[in-house]
Design an enzyme around this catalytic site. Structure first.
Site, PDB file in Angstrom:
ATOM      1  CB  CYS A   2      -0.963   0.099   1.252  1.00  0.00           C
ATOM      2  SG  CYS A   2      -2.238  -1.003   1.232  1.00  0.00           S
ATOM      3  NE  ARG A  27       7.146   0.525  -1.415  1.00  0.00           N
ATOM      4  CZ  ARG A  27       7.991   0.918  -0.382  1.00  0.00           C
ATOM      5  NH1 ARG A  27       7.282   1.073   0.751  1.00  0.00           N
ATOM      6  NH2 ARG A  27       9.204   0.929  -0.089  1.00  0.00           N
ATOM      7  CD1 TRP A  75      -0.811  -6.455  -2.904  1.00  0.00           C
ATOM      8  CD2 TRP A  75      -1.130  -6.788  -0.621  1.00  0.00           C
ATOM      9  NE1 TRP A  75      -0.813  -7.780  -2.625  1.00  0.00           N
ATOM     10  CE2 TRP A  75      -0.913  -7.898  -1.112  1.00  0.00           C
ATOM     11  CE3 TRP A  75      -1.135  -6.772   0.712  1.00  0.00           C
ATOM     12  CZ2 TRP A  75      -0.798  -9.054  -0.450  1.00  0.00           C
ATOM     13  CZ3 TRP A  75      -1.076  -7.888   1.702  1.00  0.00           C
ATOM     14  CH2 TRP A  75      -0.876  -9.180   0.894  1.00  0.00           C
ATOM     15  CG  ASN A 100       0.287   2.032   3.949  1.00  0.00           C
ATOM     16  OD1 ASN A 100      -1.030   2.022   3.258  1.00  0.00           O
ATOM     17  ND2 ASN A 100       1.223   2.243   3.448  1.00  0.00           N
ATOM     18  N   GLY A 101      -1.413  -1.359   6.874  1.00  0.00           N
ATOM     19  CA  GLY A 101      -1.395  -2.126   7.978  1.00  0.00           C
ATOM     20  C   GLY A 101      -2.842  -2.716   8.197  1.00  0.00           C
ATOM     21  CD  GLU A 483      15.397 -15.277  -5.695  1.00  0.00           C
ATOM     22  OE1 GLU A 483      14.482 -15.741  -4.666  1.00  0.00           O
ATOM     23  OE2 GLU A 483      15.018 -14.402  -6.184  1.00  0.00           O
ATOM     24  CE  LYS A 487      12.288 -13.417  -8.249  1.00  0.00           C
ATOM     25  NZ  LYS A 487      12.960 -12.756  -7.356  1.00  0.00           N
ATOM     26  CD  GLU A 490       8.508 -13.151  -7.217  1.00  0.00           C
ATOM     27  OE1 GLU A 490       7.879 -12.510  -6.242  1.00  0.00           O
ATOM     28  OE2 GLU A 490       9.843 -13.215  -7.126  1.00  0.00           O
ATOM     29  CG  HIS A 506      14.051 -39.107  -0.622  1.00  0.00           C
ATOM     30  ND1 HIS A 506      14.369 -40.307   0.077  1.00  0.00           N
ATOM     31  CD2 HIS A 506      15.572 -38.683  -0.703  1.00  0.00           C
ATOM     32  CE1 HIS A 506      15.726 -40.589   0.206  1.00  0.00           C
ATOM     33  NE2 HIS A 506      16.305 -39.779  -0.328  1.00  0.00           N
ATOM     34  CE  LYS A 605      11.235  -4.205  -4.813  1.00  0.00           C
ATOM     35  NZ  LYS A 605      11.491  -5.656  -5.163  1.00  0.00           N
TER      36      LYS A 605
HETATM   37  N1  HGA Z   1      -5.992  -3.350   5.745  1.00  0.00           N
HETATM   38  C1  HGA Z   1      -6.020  -2.268   4.920  1.00  0.00           C
HETATM   39  C2  HGA Z   1      -4.767  -1.911   4.100  1.00  0.00           C
HETATM   40  C3  HGA Z   1      -3.921  -2.755   3.710  1.00  0.00           C
HETATM   41  C4  HGA Z   1      -2.584  -2.707   3.475  1.00  0.00           C
HETATM   42  O1  HGA Z   1      -1.933  -2.035   4.138  1.00  0.00           O
HETATM   43  N2  HGA Z   1      -1.854  -3.304   2.375  1.00  0.00           N
HETATM   44  O2  HGA Z   1      -0.318  -3.245   2.481  1.00  0.00           O
HETATM   45  C5  HGA Z   1      -6.926  -2.651   3.644  1.00  0.00           C
HETATM   46  O3  HGA Z   1      -6.967  -3.933   3.342  1.00  0.00           O
HETATM   47  O4  HGA Z   1      -7.341  -1.761   2.934  1.00  0.00           O
END
Ligand code: HGA
Length: 610
Positions: A2, A27, A75, A100-101, A483, A487, A490, A506, A605
């Site tokens: 975010c 991000r 995100w 964010n969070g 790795e 790559k 993703e 195995h 990211k």
């Molecule tokens: N929880 C919030 C913000 C998500 C977030 O920080 N993503 O990196 C949401 O879902 O909108």
């Protein structure tokens, strides 16, 4: 993850906010939004699903004026990517917030706020902050104290910016577990989750610390710590160049960053050696004393950084005279673990803000690890600030979500760590100088490897219709196979798994058929004969192989095996050298599959949520 941008200025800020979001888009890119207070104290909000360009187009149709505004690129953690869930969230047409969070007690708060009559319009955890601030405004003199009262009730992580249309001259920002940086302008001030967003408007930045709440106006920034005590946070001029976020002549950031690796490694090596000896101060002032006393290294990291740590374990245990363990940060932080005597905790993260890694570092400090070291690409990041020692990789800004140059410069840093610890634990001067010599050959060697791009591009055609793949390596190439698999999955969405080649029998041999390409990394080291036997095991079962092999190992292509000759290199640097062909393979497969290379689906990211 975010992106947050905010501004308090005399001029209209819509363009600044949108440019900031574009610079942070890597991000989080499932939706974006902006809220601006105009000169009539009206709150105007626009949100769009998808890339920031969709928001920019909407603003072009419906211009937003005003000098105070906040913006966000999302995100999603709670609630699908939709316009209703996009930030900013608004309470009662007054309070606008971006966040964010994750607010972990959002369900309880939601129930309480609903009982107070608040109507929720999104599925997000974030919306509780907006209503809570609005509710607290009823019993507080101003927005600052209302936010201070609000954050006391939040559990989880937040970097949040709040405006009130009735006091358009200010925004309040608060940080706990999710980074925020203040940008200082002339008669205008800014906030962002990463200074990259603000480079077009300022060079002067101050990072907020955990628990800080700040009031930002055009002319003043007042910061308060967790206890509400006024504090200063040192403002510094950034050296990061304004165009660090440009793609230049390349089609994708990932390709640009892949090609930047020789230079990034030259920069990371530069100035670290004196008279053929590593300058131990590269790790910080007390490095020598700390390394001398340690008997064990515990590495903690996530994702690609975890793979670099895995390689380091091979190096440290073989060469440095101390034992080493590595663990995924999200596991380490939630289990009871044994703390060895005189142990150094080493965290690895490109951004230095990876939530799980940061939490693991804090736990390790509580548990009594002797000292901590961060291997990191972002000066001033939380991980660097909170560690006793730091080794800064000089990869420069990495924008592609799939890490390339951050990974290889981490490996260079970890090989230097092996030298630094080894020098205190019996590594001979001859061994040290031998490794330094190999390291010095690395940038040119990587340039030779990049010249293989054309043949790797041809090879990628074979993967276009495949759904699964297997990567094999042995010894310090096993993490490189991991790795490579990461790559490929993703950015091309092809399912890829990596195995230590000795593990094939195995279980995974059962998967082998012509539809399961097997990618093998085969430098000419003392495991090559063992690896050749594993290759024969695959061949005997009708498998189709793609072998990246040392030119001197004399592999030849045939019906069941395509060989890509990799220039010969010293064993010690081979994990770094063999990384590049796998990065190129993933890139070209993704191009053929038509995926969004720089912003692959569902990812983002700088993983600042746990
Ligand atoms: N929880 C919030 C913000 C998500 C977030 O920080 N993503 O990196 C949401 O879902 O909108």
């Amino acid at each position: 993850m975010c992106g947050i941008v905010g501004a308090v200025a005399q001029r209209d800020v819509a363009d600044i906010l949108v440019e900031g979001l574009k610079r942070l888009e890597y991000r989080g890119y499932d939706s974006s939004g902006v809220a601006i207070i105009n000169s009539d104290k009206q709150l105007q909000r626009l949100r769009r699903v998808g890339k920031v360009q969709a928001l920019a187009d909407a603003i072009a149709q419906q211009p937003l004026s005003g000098g105070t505004g906040i913006a966000h690129t999302r995100w999603a953690t709670h609630g699908v990517p939709s316009e209703a869930n996009a930030h900013p969230h608004i309470s009662s047409d007054n309070i606008a917030i971006v966040h964010n969070g994750i607010i972990e007690n959002h369900e309880k708060l939601r129930t309480q706020l609903q009982a107070l009559g608040y109507i929720f319009t999104s599925e997000t955890d974030t919306e509780v902050i907006a209503h809570l601030v609005h509710h607290e405004m009823k019993s507080h003199a101003n927005l600052l104290t209302a936010v201070q009262a609000t954050v006391k009730q939040l559990e989880g992580a937040y970097g949040t910016v709040i405006t009130d249309k009735n006091t358009p001259e200010k925004m309040i920002v608060a940080r706990s577990g999710s980074p925020l940086v203040i940008g200082f302008g002339l008669g205008e001030n800014f906030i962002a989750s990463d200074m990259m967003a603000l480079l077009p408007v300022t060079r002067k930045f101050a990072f907020l610390e955990e628990g800080d709440v700040a009031e930002i106006t055009r002319h003043d920034v007042n910061i308060f710590d967790t206890h509400g005590t006024p504090v200063e946070r040192e403002a510094k001029e950034s050296e990061v160049s304004h165009d660090a976020g440009d793609k230049g002549e390349y089609r994708h950031y990932m390709l640009k960053e892949t090609y930047e690796q020789p230079t990034a490694i030259r920069n990371t090596l530069d100035g670290r050696f004196l008279n053929n000896k590593l300058s131990i101060d590269s790790f910080g002032k007390n490095a020598q004393a700390i390394f001398k006393d340690i008997e064990h290294v515990q590495i903690i990291a996530c994702g690609t950084s975890y793979h670099s740590g895995m390689v380091a374990r091979y190096w440290l245990e073989a060469l440095s005279g101390v034992s080493c363990n590595i663990e995924i940060a999200s596991e380490f932080r939630y289990r009871k673990s044994f703390v060895p005597k005189n142990a150094l905790i080493v965290t690895i993260s490109q951004s230095g803000e990876t939530a799980d890694t940061l939490a693991a570092l804090r736990l390790a400090k509580e548990l009594g690890y002797s000292a901590s070291l961060a291997i990191c690409n972002v000066p001033g990041s939380s991980l660097v600030r909170e560690s006793d020692l730091a080794f800064m990789t000089k990869a420069g800004a990495e924008i592609g979500v799939a890490s390339t140059k951050a990974f290889t410069t981490q490996l260079v840093g970890l090989l230097m760590l092996t030298l630094a610890i080894g020098a205190q634990h019996g590594m001979t001067a001859e061994q040290e100088s031998c490794i330094i010599k190999s390291l010095m050959t690395l940038p040119n060697k990587l340039e030779e490897v990049l010249a293989l791009a054309g043949s790797i591009e041809d090879l990628a055609e074979d993967f276009a219709d495949k759904h699964h793949s297997l990567f094999l390596g042995r010894g310090d190439q096993y993490p490189i196979a991991m790795e490579g698999a990461l790559k490929l999955k993703e950015i091309s969405y092809i399912h890829a798994e990596a195995y230590a080649a000795g593990e094939l029998k195995h279980g995974p041999l059962a998967l082998i058929d012509a539809e399961m390409p097997v990618i093998v990394v085969a430098p000419r080291n003392d495991l090559i004969e063992k690896l050749k036997s594993n290759i024969e095991e695959v061949r005997a079962r009708g498998g189709l192989m793609y072998v990246f092999a040392d030119v001197d190992a004399k592999f030849a292509s045939d019906d069941t095996m395509k060989v890509i000759n990799v220039p010969h290199c010293d064993d010690i640097i081979a994990p770094i050298v063999y990384t590049l062909p796998l990065q190129l393979l993933s890139y070209y497969v993704a191009i053929i599959k038509g995926t969004d290379v720089d912003q692959p689906r569902n990812l983002a990211k700088s993983v600042t949520v746990e």
